[in-house]
Design an enzyme around this catalytic site. Structure first.
Site, PDB file in Angstrom:
ATOM      1  N   GLY A  73       0.759  -1.233  -0.012  1.00 49.15           N
ATOM      2  CA  GLY A  73       0.034  -0.024  -0.071  1.00 49.15           C
ATOM      3  C   GLY A  73       0.899   1.285  -0.044  1.00 49.15           C
ATOM      4  O   GLY A  73       2.057   1.086  -0.193  1.00 49.15           O
ATOM      5  N   CYS A  74       0.191   2.277   0.535  1.00 53.99           N
ATOM      6  CA  CYS A  74       0.706   3.661   0.261  1.00 53.99           C
ATOM      7  C   CYS A  74       2.146   3.912   1.085  1.00 53.99           C
ATOM      8  O   CYS A  74       2.815   4.732   1.060  1.00 53.99           O
ATOM      9  CB  CYS A  74      -0.345   4.890   0.622  1.00 53.99           C
ATOM     10  SG  CYS A  74      -1.566   4.772  -0.604  1.00 53.99           S
ATOM     11  N   ASN A  75       2.189   3.065   2.101  1.00 52.12           N
ATOM     12  CA  ASN A  75       3.470   3.168   3.098  1.00 52.12           C
ATOM     13  C   ASN A  75       4.591   2.575   2.539  1.00 52.12           C
ATOM     14  O   ASN A  75       5.590   2.559   2.896  1.00 52.12           O
ATOM     15  CB  ASN A  75       3.270   2.614   4.211  1.00 52.12           C
ATOM     16  CG  ASN A  75       2.555   1.116   4.441  1.00 52.12           C
ATOM     17  OD1 ASN A  75       1.560   1.139   3.945  1.00 52.12           O
ATOM     18  ND2 ASN A  75       3.481   0.311   4.854  1.00 52.12           N
TER      19      ASN A  75
END
Length: 356
Positions: A140-142
């Site tokens: 994901g975004c992390n």
């Protein structure tokens, strides 16, 4: 703070977005959105435009429904194009050649393919076939900062050699158009893009203080919010679909200070000592929540909000788009401290401490 004896640095950065760009109002028309609540989500997102790869509307004016197979092919084909352009821009910025690349780490969360982007990009670009590689999929975004931690470790273990981190996110390959508020929030936010950063321990030109050294990383997971951000299978639609809990901005904001405290622990640094902030452009409410909870100014997050305005949320590569703007700005001075910050599923907050 005493830096590590052999520290790796960010030697160059490159980004790429699709040639097709849509304003939020254009997307409302393309998606045939008439619900006033959903229109408000789009128009109050602090996003002006985004690069996306979308099919032309059907004859009835409604969006074409792409199958999961078509979406996966788009993920692969557009991802390769964007990844290649980001790498080429990054190497030009670093003053390096494809033949210099000895390690390639590719990150993506918008599709699944085997072999992964690392093998495909090595073939596509003609990178040496002995290049070491890693694929980080689905975090994901992390994930960009998680992967940067791994790339930093490789660079430190191979002094003088060049590693590349490439985040490839074709978010339009993960869209579902069903008119619900759940999918509409996602459709109002994400954009397609790729970003690459070169990492090496090789000595920088001392006259050009534009290459910050990576000093340390910190991670904080919020288990009670593990379901707040998801990319999982939607039985009703027969394809993968994003899910974002409306409370996620406040969850992330509430834990941001603890993550920063962990990052700075033992360094003798205070938050006020940080001159530059590079924060993931997760959305207006997310950025505002982080800013308030960390006591940052709007100026501190100007690059983050600028990326959000011009490109939307680019998932794992967003922070590198913001970092590129900071680098181009040229305001960092030798000795300045910086923090890189991403947020994503888990729910998690990732941080890195840098020094110019």
């Amino acid at each position: 703070m005493t830096p590590p004896s052999v520290g790796s640095r960010l030697a160059g950065v490159g980004t790429a977005v699709p040639d097709t760009t849509y304003t939020q109002r254009e997307l409302l028309g393309l998606l045939a959105v008439t619900d006033s609540r959903i229109r408000s989500v789009f128009l109050n997102s602090a996003i002006e435009q985004r690069g996306l790869t979308l099919p032309e509307p059907a004859a009835d004016g409604f969006p074409v429904v792409e199958s999961q197979g078509q979406l996966l092919r788009k993920h692969t084909e557009k991802g390769l194009e964007l990844g290649r352009r980001a790498i080429e821009g990054c190497l030009k910025d670093a003053g390096a050649q494809l033949s210099d690349v000895r390690y390639l780490c590719c990150v993506t969360s918008t599709g699944f393919l085997t072999p992964g982007f690392s093998a495909l990009l090595i073939k596509d670009l003609g990178i040496d076939v002995t290049c070491s590689r890693l694929d980080v999929v689905g975090m994901g975004c992390n994930a960009g900062l998680n992967a940067l931690n791994a790339v930093d470790g490789w660079a430190r273990a191979h002094p003088g050699e060049l590693a590349l981190l490439v985040c490839v996110e074709v978010c339009s390959a993960a869209y579902v158009f069903d008119g619900t508020m759940r999918t509409s929030v996602v459709n109002s936010l994400f954009g397609d893009g790729a970003a690459a950063v070169a990492v090496t321990t090789a000595d920088a030109d001392e006259r050009v203080p534009r290459a910050p050294t990576l000093l340390r990383f910190a991670s904080r997971i919020i288990p009670e919010a593990s379901d707040a951000m998801r990319y999982d299978w939607d039985d009703r639609q027969g394809k993968f679909s994003f899910w974002l809990d409306p409370q996620i901005p406040y969850v992330v904001g509430a834990h941001a200070a603890g993550a920063l405290e962990r990052l700075l622990h033992g360094t003798g640094l205070l938050p006020s000592d940080i001159a530059h902030w590079v924060v993931h452009s997760g959305g207006k409410k997310v950025v505002d929540s982080v800013r308030v909870n960390l006591g940052l100014t709007r100026h501190d997050v100007r690059h983050t909000t600028g990326v959000l305005r011009d490109h939307g949320n680019l998932s794992s590569g967003s922070f590198l788009f913001s970092y590129q703007r900071l680098a181009v700005e040229g305001r960092a001075r030798r000795g300045d401290m910086g923090v890189l910050m991403t947020m994503g599923p888990g729910s998690t907050i990732e941080m890195a401490l840098t020094r110019w």
